[in-house]
Design a protein around this motif. Structure first.
Motif, PDB file in Angstrom:
ATOM      1  N   TYR A 166      33.590  38.274  15.684  1.00  0.00           N
ATOM      2  CA  TYR A 166      34.865  38.579  15.724  1.00  0.00           C
ATOM      3  C   TYR A 166      35.724  37.893  16.228  1.00  0.00           C
ATOM      4  CZ  TYR A 166      32.251  42.868  13.812  1.00  0.00           C
ATOM      5  OH  TYR A 166      31.464  43.840  13.328  1.00  0.00           O
ATOM      6  N   PRO A 167      36.303  36.522  15.781  1.00  0.00           N
ATOM      7  CA  PRO A 167      36.830  35.530  16.274  1.00  0.00           C
ATOM      8  C   PRO A 167      38.030  35.966  16.953  1.00  0.00           C
ATOM      9  CG  PRO A 167      36.160  34.721  14.313  1.00  0.00           C
ATOM     10  CD  PRO A 167      35.731  35.936  14.078  1.00  0.00           C
ATOM     11  N   ASP A 168      38.941  36.960  16.347  1.00  0.00           N
ATOM     12  CA  ASP A 168      40.141  37.569  16.548  1.00  0.00           C
ATOM     13  C   ASP A 168      40.178  38.245  17.771  1.00  0.00           C
ATOM     14  OD1 ASP A 168      41.226  36.237  14.178  1.00  0.00           O
ATOM     15  OD2 ASP A 168      41.627  38.401  13.095  1.00  0.00           O
ATOM     16  N   ARG A 169      39.234  38.885  18.136  1.00  0.00           N
ATOM     17  CA  ARG A 169      38.909  39.581  19.368  1.00  0.00           C
ATOM     18  C   ARG A 169      38.800  38.783  20.665  1.00  0.00           C
ATOM     19  NH1 ARG A 169      35.184  44.589  17.033  1.00  0.00           N
ATOM     20  NH2 ARG A 169      36.599  44.825  15.116  1.00  0.00           N
ATOM     21  N   LEU A 170      38.243  37.498  20.517  1.00  0.00           N
ATOM     22  CA  LEU A 170      37.966  36.529  21.373  1.00  0.00           C
ATOM     23  C   LEU A 170      39.221  35.852  21.614  1.00  0.00           C
ATOM     24  CD1 LEU A 170      34.497  35.180  20.408  1.00  0.00           C
ATOM     25  CD2 LEU A 170      34.981  36.550  22.183  1.00  0.00           C
ATOM     26  N   VAL A 171      39.949  35.310  20.475  1.00  0.00           N
ATOM     27  CA  VAL A 171      41.187  34.570  20.564  1.00  0.00           C
ATOM     28  C   VAL A 171      42.311  35.425  21.378  1.00  0.00           C
ATOM     29  CG1 VAL A 171      43.343  34.078  19.293  1.00  0.00           C
ATOM     30  CG2 VAL A 171      40.769  33.450  18.525  1.00  0.00           C
ATOM     31  N   GLU A 172      42.267  36.929  21.297  1.00  0.00           N
ATOM     32  CA  GLU A 172      43.103  37.756  21.882  1.00  0.00           C
ATOM     33  C   GLU A 172      42.918  37.739  23.234  1.00  0.00           C
ATOM     34  OE1 GLU A 172      44.607  42.881  21.991  1.00  0.00           O
ATOM     35  OE2 GLU A 172      42.445  41.896  21.619  1.00  0.00           O
ATOM     36  N   ILE A 173      41.754  37.611  23.825  1.00  0.00           N
ATOM     37  CA  ILE A 173      41.564  37.474  25.072  1.00  0.00           C
ATOM     38  C   ILE A 173      41.842  36.224  25.776  1.00  0.00           C
ATOM     39  CG2 ILE A 173      39.565  37.320  27.085  1.00  0.00           C
ATOM     40  CD1 ILE A 173      38.272  39.643  25.108  1.00  0.00           C
ATOM     41  N   SER A 174      41.244  35.134  25.352  1.00  0.00           N
ATOM     42  CA  SER A 174      41.781  33.694  25.502  1.00  0.00           C
ATOM     43  C   SER A 174      43.004  33.283  25.502  1.00  0.00           C
ATOM     44  CB  SER A 174      40.869  32.614  24.689  1.00  0.00           C
ATOM     45  OG  SER A 174      39.755  32.799  24.965  1.00  0.00           O
TER      46      SER A 174
ATOM     47  N   PHE B 222      26.647  32.304  11.577  1.00  0.00           N
ATOM     48  CA  PHE B 222      27.061  30.572  12.158  1.00  0.00           C
ATOM     49  C   PHE B 222      28.535  30.430  11.448  1.00  0.00           C
ATOM     50  CE2 PHE B 222      27.149  26.211  12.522  1.00  0.00           C
ATOM     51  CZ  PHE B 222      26.297  26.078  13.717  1.00  0.00           C
ATOM     52  N   ASP B 223      28.837  30.802  10.300  1.00  0.00           N
ATOM     53  CA  ASP B 223      29.924  30.563   9.882  1.00  0.00           C
ATOM     54  C   ASP B 223      31.170  31.370  10.747  1.00  0.00           C
ATOM     55  OD1 ASP B 223      31.911  29.904   7.078  1.00  0.00           O
ATOM     56  OD2 ASP B 223      32.364  31.890   7.898  1.00  0.00           O
ATOM     57  N   HIS B 224      30.948  32.744  10.840  1.00  0.00           N
ATOM     58  CA  HIS B 224      31.861  33.238  11.839  1.00  0.00           C
ATOM     59  C   HIS B 224      31.689  32.688  13.188  1.00  0.00           C
ATOM     60  CE1 HIS B 224      32.717  37.097   9.451  1.00  0.00           C
ATOM     61  NE2 HIS B 224      31.885  36.429   8.848  1.00  0.00           N
ATOM     62  N   SER B 225      30.918  32.234  13.559  1.00  0.00           N
ATOM     63  CA  SER B 225      30.783  31.714  15.084  1.00  0.00           C
ATOM     64  C   SER B 225      31.584  30.433  15.108  1.00  0.00           C
ATOM     65  CB  SER B 225      29.425  31.507  15.511  1.00  0.00           C
ATOM     66  OG  SER B 225      28.661  30.275  14.848  1.00  0.00           O
ATOM     67  N   LEU B 226      31.458  29.623  14.120  1.00  0.00           N
ATOM     68  CA  LEU B 226      32.176  28.356  13.799  1.00  0.00           C
ATOM     69  C   LEU B 226      33.744  28.646  13.909  1.00  0.00           C
ATOM     70  CD1 LEU B 226      31.928  25.144  14.067  1.00  0.00           C
ATOM     71  CD2 LEU B 226      31.645  25.278  11.359  1.00  0.00           C
ATOM     72  N   ARG B 227      34.028  29.443  13.049  1.00  0.00           N
ATOM     73  CA  ARG B 227      35.371  29.748  12.907  1.00  0.00           C
ATOM     74  C   ARG B 227      35.929  30.251  14.193  1.00  0.00           C
ATOM     75  NH1 ARG B 227      37.049  30.501   7.756  1.00  0.00           N
ATOM     76  NH2 ARG B 227      35.508  30.309   6.160  1.00  0.00           N
ATOM     77  N   ALA B 228      34.963  30.965  15.154  1.00  0.00           N
ATOM     78  CA  ALA B 228      35.428  31.399  16.254  1.00  0.00           C
ATOM     79  C   ALA B 228      35.703  30.182  17.423  1.00  0.00           C
ATOM     80  CB  ALA B 228      34.282  32.304  16.958  1.00  0.00           C
ATOM     81  N   VAL B 229      34.829  29.109  17.315  1.00  0.00           N
ATOM     82  CA  VAL B 229      34.696  27.912  18.122  1.00  0.00           C
ATOM     83  C   VAL B 229      36.293  27.220  17.733  1.00  0.00           C
ATOM     84  CG1 VAL B 229      33.827  25.749  18.485  1.00  0.00           C
ATOM     85  CG2 VAL B 229      32.538  27.649  18.311  1.00  0.00           C
ATOM     86  N   ILE B 230      36.348  27.059  16.418  1.00  0.00           N
ATOM     87  CA  ILE B 230      37.565  26.167  16.026  1.00  0.00           C
ATOM     88  C   ILE B 230      38.913  27.035  16.502  1.00  0.00           C
ATOM     89  CG2 ILE B 230      38.941  25.722  13.958  1.00  0.00           C
ATOM     90  CD1 ILE B 230      36.309  25.236  12.655  1.00  0.00           C
TER      91      ILE B 230
END
Length: 330
Positions: A81-89, A118-126
């Motif tokens: 869930y990249p959006d949830r990590l982006v919110e924190i960062s 892996f696709d979701h994780s890479l999107r999170a990194v980017i």
């Protein structure tokens, strides 16, 4: 001290080496973020983990409270869930993010039981790099099922300018597993020797990143020792240098025991009452007599810091050996 907060036993992955998902907590029984105010101030580091911590809708509130408690905070996540990590960062760009990856895409998704993981994780990194998150990286659980991808995943992280951390299989109440094992230890040793050499000869872009790789060389030496010999390089400081808080509000010594070694209940007691209790002393005695030989980051990192001279000696001795064209000593 360091602390690990197990926010939930809910998980959207079905990992080969971890069966947490088979005994998920219910949202209503997981601790309220306000409970974290009872933790001591001045912690060296807090790891926020699960299960999958981003399944907690109040994760940002949890981070906000812990920011007042610790020098460093890191979140262990599968990155789905990249959006949830982006919110924190966005609010806390210095929060460390470690995203689980068991290899390159095909193997990762097979071992983690998470479609397009892996696709979701890479999107999170980017996404995290795009907003200026300061410390992002992948984390891999080394086994004979994914050892062939170890070097390539490390090189991918070097190319991307992100961190790369490792651990290995363990059996405990936390993983809900008692049958994890490594069959081909020889193949593990061959590839991990090369990996440790690459860490010691790191080509990272900055001295800080290279120094981190040198330190991780020693950590991986400890991982290899655990795989081959089932022992620890350094004494365990569980219940002294580190502790865990589980989703129910219980203070635990660690996450490596066969059954939870509960020191007290933070919902019913103050942290000081728990930490200086007779029960806590009983648990510390259990830790002293423990023969499990765990070598997980949560207990290894405080030990390396505590026995820093020994760790540094090993690093510099082996770096000199490599410069002289000799093999490393393990």
């Amino acid at each position: 001290m360091e602390c690990a907060i197990i926010t939930t036993y809910r998980c959207n992955a079905k990992c080969d080496m971890c069966k947490i998902y088979e005994r998920p907590t219910r949202q209503e029984e997981e601790f309220e973020p306000s409970l974290l105010n009872k933790l001591p101030n001045g912690l060296e580091r807090v790891n926020i983990t699960g299960g999958e911590p981003t399944l907690r809708k109040d994760l940002l509130e949890i981070v906000s409270i812990l920011k007042n408690k610790a020098k460093k905070i890191d979140i262990s996540t599968n990155g789905y869930y990249p959006d949830r990590l982006v919110e924190i960062s966005r609010k806390y760009p210095d929060v460390i993010i470690r995203i689980s990856a068991e290899g390159l895409p095909k193997l990762n998704d097979e071992l983690r039981g998470l479609k397009n993981g892996f696709d979701h994780s890479l999107r999170a990194v980017i996404a995290l790099k795009g907003i200026g998150a300061k410390d992002i990286g992948y984390g891999m659980v080394i086994s004979d099922k994914n050892i062939e991808d170890l070097l390539m995943l490390y090189e991918l992280c070097v190319m991307m300018g992100i961190e790369f951390t490792t651990s290995t299989l363990h059996n405990s109440f936390y993983f809900n597993k008692m049958d994890n094992k490594i069959a081909d230890k020889h193949r593990i040793e061959v590839i991990m020797r090369e990996f440790i050499k690459r860490l010691l000869s790191s080509k990272r872009s900055s001295l800080k990143k290279r120094a981190k790789d040198w330190a991780r060389a020693y950590l991986n030496y400890g991982i290899l020792n655990h795989i081959i010999n089932g022992t620890r390089l350094l004494p365990c400081g569980a219940a002294v240098d580190l502790f865990f808080l589980d989703p129910f509000g219980k203070i635990l010594a660690c996450n490596g025991s066969e059954e939870p070694w509960v020191m007290g209940d933070l919902k019913q007691q103050t942290f000081e009452e728990i930490w200086f209790s007779d029960r806590a002393e009983e648990v510390r005695e259990m830790v002293k007599n423990c023969k499990r030989g765990c070598w997980m980051v949560g207990s290894a990192r405080p030990a390396i810091r505590k026995y820093l001279i020994k760790s540094l000696y090993w690093v510099f001795n082996n770096k000199i050996r490599l410069l002289m064209g000799k093999d490393i000593l393990l």
